[in-house]
Every structure is written in structure tokens, then in C-alpha cells.
Design an enzyme around this catalytic site. Structure first.
Site, short mmCIF file in Angstrom:
data_model
loop_
_atom_site.label_atom_id
_atom_site.label_comp_id
_atom_site.label_asym_id
_atom_site.label_seq_id
_atom_site.Cartn_x
_atom_site.Cartn_y
_atom_site.Cartn_z
N HIS A 130 -64.61 -63.36 20.10
CA HIS A 130 -64.05 -63.73 18.80
C HIS A 130 -62.70 -63.03 18.69
O HIS A 130 -62.63 -61.80 18.54
CB HIS A 130 -65.00 -63.33 17.68
CG HIS A 130 -66.34 -63.98 17.80
ND1 HIS A 130 -67.54 -63.30 17.67
CD2 HIS A 130 -66.69 -65.27 18.08
CE1 HIS A 130 -68.54 -64.12 17.85
NE2 HIS A 130 -68.05 -65.33 18.11
N GLU A 152 -62.99 -59.06 19.61
CA GLU A 152 -64.36 -58.63 19.82
C GLU A 152 -65.00 -59.44 20.94
O GLU A 152 -65.25 -60.63 20.79
CB GLU A 152 -65.19 -58.81 18.54
CG GLU A 152 -64.66 -58.05 17.33
CD GLU A 152 -65.51 -58.29 16.09
OE1 GLU A 152 -66.69 -58.68 16.24
OE2 GLU A 152 -64.99 -58.11 14.98
N HIS A 166 -66.99 -62.53 9.02
CA HIS A 166 -65.93 -61.55 9.29
C HIS A 166 -64.73 -62.22 9.94
O HIS A 166 -64.87 -63.11 10.77
CB HIS A 166 -66.51 -60.49 10.25
CG HIS A 166 -65.65 -59.29 10.42
ND1 HIS A 166 -65.72 -58.47 11.54
CD2 HIS A 166 -64.73 -58.73 9.63
CE1 HIS A 166 -64.88 -57.48 11.43
NE2 HIS A 166 -64.25 -57.61 10.28
N HIS A 168 -73.59 -52.35 4.34
CA HIS A 168 -73.42 -52.05 5.76
C HIS A 168 -72.44 -50.89 5.93
O HIS A 168 -71.41 -50.85 5.27
CB HIS A 168 -72.83 -53.24 6.51
CG HIS A 168 -73.79 -54.34 6.76
ND1 HIS A 168 -74.42 -54.53 7.98
CD2 HIS A 168 -74.26 -55.33 5.96
CE1 HIS A 168 -75.21 -55.59 7.91
NE2 HIS A 168 -75.13 -56.09 6.69
N HIS A 201 -66.09 -65.40 12.33
CA HIS A 201 -67.37 -65.43 13.03
C HIS A 201 -68.42 -64.79 12.14
O HIS A 201 -68.12 -64.20 11.10
CB HIS A 201 -67.28 -64.72 14.38
CG HIS A 201 -66.75 -63.32 14.31
ND1 HIS A 201 -65.40 -63.04 14.18
CD2 HIS A 201 -67.36 -62.11 14.32
CE1 HIS A 201 -65.21 -61.72 14.13
NE2 HIS A 201 -66.39 -61.14 14.21
#
Length: 443
Positions: free
Chosen positions: A365, A341, A335, A292, A371
Site C-alpha cells: 500500500h 507499507e 488508513h 488503537h 487501505h
């Protein structure tokens, strides 16, 4: 109404006059002894006079009457808008909200301002450092009322219903899958056409700007030419029964009366303006081999802090794109983050939470709260055929990310009655796949 016209570019020096009054802009100076058409010159400053030129924001407005002509401001009902971050105990858990309820017009008429609800935030408008996240739910237009935010900039993300926003600079039509920014101190009124809902990111002490591109180069993400700024439009309208100017100042609501429309700017020039952007114009950058890239590659706008590389708030979107990464778990990974977030959904579904996370709802979060994908998403994606595939077609999720540790309001935790108390259960079925006898495959 006639089709609206816009100027193009992000942060440009613009000049515009209502075509009904050609030559309304003074030539060669900002503040002549007598302005064309007998107008008043008024400067709106979005930065200190002495800011370096790249950060210096101001516009000159040429108006029928100056904005100073109003009765004194007096406190008014606060509603669910607040900057009190101590009204509820800290909440470190993963939070998810069902779609926020839009009141029915036949039950109670609610306009954009009375429909503002603060969900979470941090920092302080008085010291000019922080942010707040609000939702708006309304069903009727503002009539002889305008709003002025003395505390910060509003980044508005419509989710349900179209907004016709009249500002001192002109008019903007903002639809779902578009966003707009009305910067600090700009007066505006919102017309709606039925049940309407959306999200607002407010920042104190900084303005939104385009993120630096670094190794990406000169082009990509949100390109400056795709931002639209309204053209000058005025009304010379007396309001004998009173026009209400609502002012959010140090987190409190005040109102003043005047007998004329504030949208009486015949011409203006400068670089401090409202603007809008269509999210479908975002040029997506993505991984083309393995693993990613960080979600920062999806940043549309950022409000920088004084620490290099650290934002008061970023506005990030997750648009339709191709997924082609080889040997890679393609949804977002598990994460824990030193940033907060907040996620919202404009339409469709979010790839890591196909169920439960709905358009018009949200999730938070908080800093270092774990999460990631729910159990079903993990199992399916771990076994998926890794052929090129379209990701997020027909959807648009977004994130407000902040370096601040945000407090959730009493409205967000209780009063709204939309908090999903079962959110944590989407991770409960996650099971161990640990195999102590695993051996690498021979090649």
C-alpha cells in the site's frame, strides 16, 4: 552438526575465538606486528572512523588469509535483482501478491543468490540513502559460493524452510518466525534443506537499531538480551577449482575467484556483527482501554533517516496478543499514510484480510493509497461481542514500512505472475451505513 552457540546482546562489544585455537585474539592491541598463530589482522568498518562512539561500528577479524587475495571482479548475470526504479511506470493502486513460486529442484537448481528477486524499492545505493524489498525462492545450497553486499544491510525474514547461514563471524541457524541481519560488507553463504522462501528488507546508508522507547520506559518490545550473535568458527579449506565471491555493488552483480574459503576467521572482536532474533521473544505493548495505539508500538528494528522520528525503514510485526479495547473497532482502521507499507505473512492469517492474503505472499500500500479491512472483516467486527479475546494466535504478519515512495519492479508487476489482479474487489462490497436520522441514545 553440533549445536550452534551464540553470544547475546544487541550492539555489544563482543570477543570470541574458535576453541580449536585458544589465545588467537591478540592481547592489548588490535594489530600486532605478528598475530597469534600467524594470522592476518583485518578490520571491517560499518561506519566512518569519526562517527560518534554510540554510532561507531567496526570489528577486527583474525584470519588465515586476508580477504584482499582474490582475482578481479567481473560482471555476472543479474537475474531478477535490480535497483532500476524506472523500468516500469508508477503504480499507485493497492497491490497484493499470491505466494511466490518456489522452483522445484528436479526442474532447476536455484540457490539463495540466484533466487533473489527485487519487488520494489527507492533511493540510491551510490548516495547511500534508500531501500529495496526482495523475496528469495530457492531449493539448493550455495556450494563454494558466498555473497557480499557492498550496498547495504540485509534483514532476512524466512517464511518457508530453515537457513543455515555461514558468515565470516560464525554460523547462524535461522528458522521461520526468526529474523536475522547480515550487515553491509559481510560475506555469507546459505545452506537450505529443501524448498525455501522468504523476504528481505535491504537498507542503504543506515544500520538497523532498536527503536527508542520514550514513555514506554527502559523495557519492552525487542529486548537487547534476546539478540544472538554467532561465535567464531573457521575452516582452513583450499578450493583448487575456485571459490566464487559474489559482490552486489551499486545494484549490479559481480564475481571474483579465489582458491580458498572466505570463512577462515579464527577469532574476532568488535560490535559490527551479523545477528538473529526470535520473534516470539517480542514483548507486546497494546491498548488496554479504548481505541488503537499506532502500529509503531510493534516495531522490532528501525533504520533511521536524518530526519528525527522518520525512518528509511521500520521492521514491524503483528504477534499474538490480547484484544481488550472497549467500544472500539478492533481490527486495523481505514488508513491513508505518508509512508509506504509492504506487508508479508510468515504463517497463519492476517486479521484484517482473513482470505486472500496468504503466507509467502505480500501486499504493498503505497504512499497515500487508501487501505484497510475488507468488507467481511468490517461487518463482522462492527457487530462483534467486545469481550477479551486472543488476537493472531498461530499467526505472524509483518510490515516493512518506509518514508520512501517505492517503485515496483517489472518482475513484481508482471514477470513473477503472482500479482492478484482482483485485490481491489475485497473492498467492493463495502456499503453505506449512513443514517441521517440517527440520534444519540439517551443515558
Amino acid at each position: 552438526m553440533a549445536e550452534l552457540k551464540y553470544l547475546t546482546g544487541f550492539g555489544n562489544e563482543f570477543a570470541t575465538e574458535d576453541p580449536r585455537c585458544p589465545g588467537a585474539l591478540p592481547e592489548g592491541q588490535n594489530n600486532p606486528q605478528v598475530c597469534p598463530y600467524g594470522l592476518y589482522a583485518e578490520q571491517l568498518s560499518g561506519s566512518a572512523f569519526t562517527c560518534p562512539r554510540p554510532a561507531n561500528k567496526r570489528s577486527w577479524l583474525y584470519r588465515i588469509l586476508p580477504s584482499v587475495r582474490h582475482k578481479p571482479f567481473a560482471p555476472v548475470e543479474q537475474g531478477a535483482l535490480t535497483h532500476n526504479w524506472d523500468e516500469a511506470e508508477p503504480e499507485p493502486n493497492q497491490l497484493r501478491w499470491l505466494p511466490f513460486t518456489v522452483p522445484k529442484a528436479n526442474e532447476k537448481k536455484i540457490d539463495f543468490v540466484t533466487g533473489l528477486h527485487t519487488l520494489c524499492g527507492a533511493g540510491d545505493a551510490r548516495s547511500r540513502n534508500g531501500l529495496a524489498i526482495h523475496v528469495y525462492t530457492c531449493n539448493t545450497s550455495m556450494i563454494d559460493r558466498c555473497f557480499n553486499n557492498s550496498d547495504g544491510d540485509f534483514l532476512i525474514v524466512p517464511q518457508l524452510g530453515v537457513l543455515l547461514i555461514t558468515t565470516e563471524f560464525g554460523k547462524m541457524m535461522v528458522e521461520p518466525n526468526e529474523t536475522c541481519v547480515v550487515q553491509q560488507g559481510m560475506r555469507f553463504s546459505v545452506e537450505v534443506f529443501g524448498e525455501t522462501r522468504g523476504y528481505i528488507l535491504e537498507v542503504f546508508g543506515a544500520h538497523f537499531e532498536l527503536p527508542d522507547l520514550g514513555p514506554i520506559g527502559a523495557n519492552g518490545l525487542a529486548n537487547p538480551r534476546d539478540f544472538l550473535v554467532p561465535t567464531a568458527w573457521y575452516e582452513d579449506r583450499k578450493v583448487p577449482n575456485g571459490y566464487t565471491v559474489i559482490n552486489k555493488y551499486q545494484g549490479k552483480m559481480f564475481a571474483a575467484q579465489q582458491d580458498f574459503s572466505p570463512f577462515n576467521v579464527v577469532a574476532w572482536h568488535g560490535n559490527y556483527t551479523p545477528y538473529k532474533y526470535n520473534l516470539t521473544n517480542f514483548m507486546v505493548i497494546n491498548c488496554v482501554e479504548f481505541d488503537h495505539a499506532d502500529p509503531s508500538i510493534f516495531t522490532v528494528l528501525t533504520a533511521k533517516s536524518t530526519r528525527p522520528g522518520v525512518a528509511i525503514a521500520d521492521f514491524v510485526i503483528f504477534p499474538p496478543r490480547w484484544g481488550v479495547a472497549n467500544n472500539t473497532f478492533r481490527p486495523p482502521y481505514y488508513h491513508r499514510n505518508c509512508m509506504s507499507e509492504f506487508m508479508g505473512l510468515i504463517k497463519g492469517h492476517y486479521e484484517a484480510k482473513a482470505e486472500g492474503f496468504q503466507p509467502g505472499g505480500g501486499s504493498l500500500h503505497s504512499i497515500m493509497t487508501p487501505h484497510g479491512p475488507d468488507a467481511d472483516c468490517f461487518e463482522k467486527s462492527s457487530q462483534a461481542d467486545l469481550k477479551p479475546e486472543r488476537v493472531a494466535d498461530g499467526t505472524m504478519a509483518f510490515m516493512f514500512e518506509s518514508s520512501f515512495s517505492m517503485a515496483v519492479t517489472k518482475w513484481g508487476l508482471d514477470t513473477c505472475k503472482r500479482l492478484d489482479k482482483n485485490y481491489y474487489k475485497c473492498w467492493e462490497p463495502i456499503k453505506s451505513h449512513f443514517n441521517p436520522n440517527w440520534k444519540p441514545s439517551s443515558k
